[in-house]
Enzyme design. Sequence first.
Site, PDB file in Angstrom:
ATOM      1  N   LYS A  85       1.011  -1.462   0.030  1.00 55.84           N
ATOM      2  CA  LYS A  85      -0.083  -0.016   0.288  1.00 55.84           C
ATOM      3  C   LYS A  85       0.989   1.437  -0.343  1.00 55.84           C
ATOM      4  CE  LYS A  85      -3.792   2.429   3.104  1.00 55.84           C
ATOM      5  NZ  LYS A  85      -5.063   1.678   3.921  1.00 55.84           N
ATOM      6  N   SER A 159      -9.428   1.607   3.115  1.00 52.23           N
ATOM      7  CA  SER A 159      -8.451   2.486   2.100  1.00 52.23           C
ATOM      8  C   SER A 159      -7.849   1.743   1.557  1.00 52.23           C
ATOM      9  CB  SER A 159      -7.978   3.069   3.258  1.00 52.23           C
ATOM     10  OG  SER A 159      -6.883   3.056   4.278  1.00 52.23           O
ATOM     11  N   SER A 183      -9.369  -0.529   7.563  1.00 52.96           N
ATOM     12  CA  SER A 183      -9.080  -0.869   6.093  1.00 52.96           C
ATOM     13  C   SER A 183      -8.637  -2.018   5.853  1.00 52.96           C
ATOM     14  CB  SER A 183      -8.203   0.167   5.552  1.00 52.96           C
ATOM     15  OG  SER A 183      -8.631   1.623   6.864  1.00 52.96           O
TER      16      SER A 183
END
Length: 605
Positions: A85, A159, A183
């Site tokens: 990420k 997210s 997330s």
Amino acid sequence: MTLTWSLFQGYTLTQWREYYAAQPERISDIFDAFTREQNNDDCAWICRADNAALSAQITALQTALRQGEKTLADFPLYGVPFAVKDNIDVAGMPTTAACPAFRYLPDHDATVVARLKAAGAIVVGKTNLDQFATGLVGTRSPYGAVPNTFNPDYVSGGSSSGSASVVARGLVAFALGTDTAGSGRVPAGFNNIIGLKPTKGWLSTRGVVPACRLNDCVSIFALTVADAWSVATLAGGYDAADPYSRQHPHTAPARFTDAPRIAVPDRLEFFGDAQSEAAFSRSLAQLEAMGATLEHIDFSAFSELAAQLYSGAWVAERTVAVGKMLARDPDEMDPTVRGIVAGGLNYSACDAWQAEYTRAGLARRIQQQLARYDALVVPTSPTIRTLHEMAQEPVRYNSQFGTYTNFTNLADLSALALPAGFRADGLPFGITLIAPAWHDLALSAFGVRWQQAQSLPPGATEKPLAPQTRPEIGKDHVRVAVVGAHLRGQPLNHQLTTRDARFVCETTTGDGYRLYALANTTPPKPGLVRSDEGQPIALELWDIPLARFGEFVAEIPAPLGIGTLELADGSSVKGFICEPQALNHATDITSWGGWKAWLARHHRA
């Protein structure tokens, strides 16, 4: 045969190991294929590793093997592709947190990335996210809204949207995400994959752009629970350079109890989504079919704590994390993210302290409630929304997604998001199991059972689910053999169960043992000794938390003690032994084959 990357999409860690076992040099061909088949229109990626970045990683591994510094066994993730990420640093690759104006080029890997590289894994790219990890939707990014892998009209969840997407499609074996409010779980639920949200402080957050430092976790996405657990154990561990890293206390059980007690919220909210409600009802029935007992509990403390994360002073932690960006270039931020982060300026230091007092009180209530159960089960998300719907109500629908996730880190809990079948419209549905801190192994052990029972094709790969083995205990537990009064149903078994020891199996010693009924012991106890003229003796294996092992041993009276026993399969474990002088007045009961058999014959006689 010309290798293509698509041949390896959806491989588990075991399959990658098997592929490289005979020819480790295949690694170069694999990543050549990866670079040839890149899709530059895939908004799940923010940055892909170029040939130079891939070659540098591959060369380091091959050099270590050629020079004899390492063997393939030293690289448990040798040649396994993974994604990161883009709020987690990878040396030489830009970190943006999905905000181009925030972009910087780190010199060092984040701790978790460095540990995974050291295990042989190859970083193939940085993935898209809700900007500054602020959102559960996957749409708040200038790099594009990542679509759901099953229906592109729907959100992917965030997210960690990009990380979930590339795992679900089998483009990588696993990916790193982050989880502050859910997330690492919501996108797993929306894309039919595993999302392991570890205990805070187990995986270092050094080298991670903070969202809320007190609550941030690095999370793992994978196609199987076994893979997620393997990756977490390799990436995790104490990091002295991270002020929020924690030492494992070695007190948690290795597994759920044999007949798990699982809590369910007494009030369930699905926001009118009948399909998700029906899917959760099916999941509860499946848990009961696996032997679990479900009990409804008061969910008010959980709901109150969940509301604190965005409706109170806790939002100011996000303001602290990106305050410089907010002050310098507010127009460069996503409007929804900017509005949330700017909201933290409305709170005072007094508000922040009061928010912490409220959090502590609610967390204590939650922990006391969960102490009676193996886990809490909740829908990973109570509903899902289309991209169009999310554009109309970005804050309200985001809040709905966090109904069963927002409280987890505030209450210092561990969590595992699991696929749980499909809704009537073909979209995935997921459940999450939540337990106290450091119960990650127990969650994963049950998660393997759950996933095998579901037997769903993992992610969107349409491949059959590969066989999994239950996570093995490690340094956090001690496997102990018991032969007498500590067996199940015997008077001292509570000395194990009250210390969260878990039954493993029944088996026997090797051939070289004799068993004696000791004289003048209360309750009656046997003594086990090695002998050249012995036979196998029945026993039970139990896994006890390492920190509780000393307490257990301290209660063992002479002439008994703990030594090392050899089992029928040739392995060795800790177990009960007896001092030789105690055998002078003991009765040899070896021929009965075990303590319970002797007791049964003895009482019948």
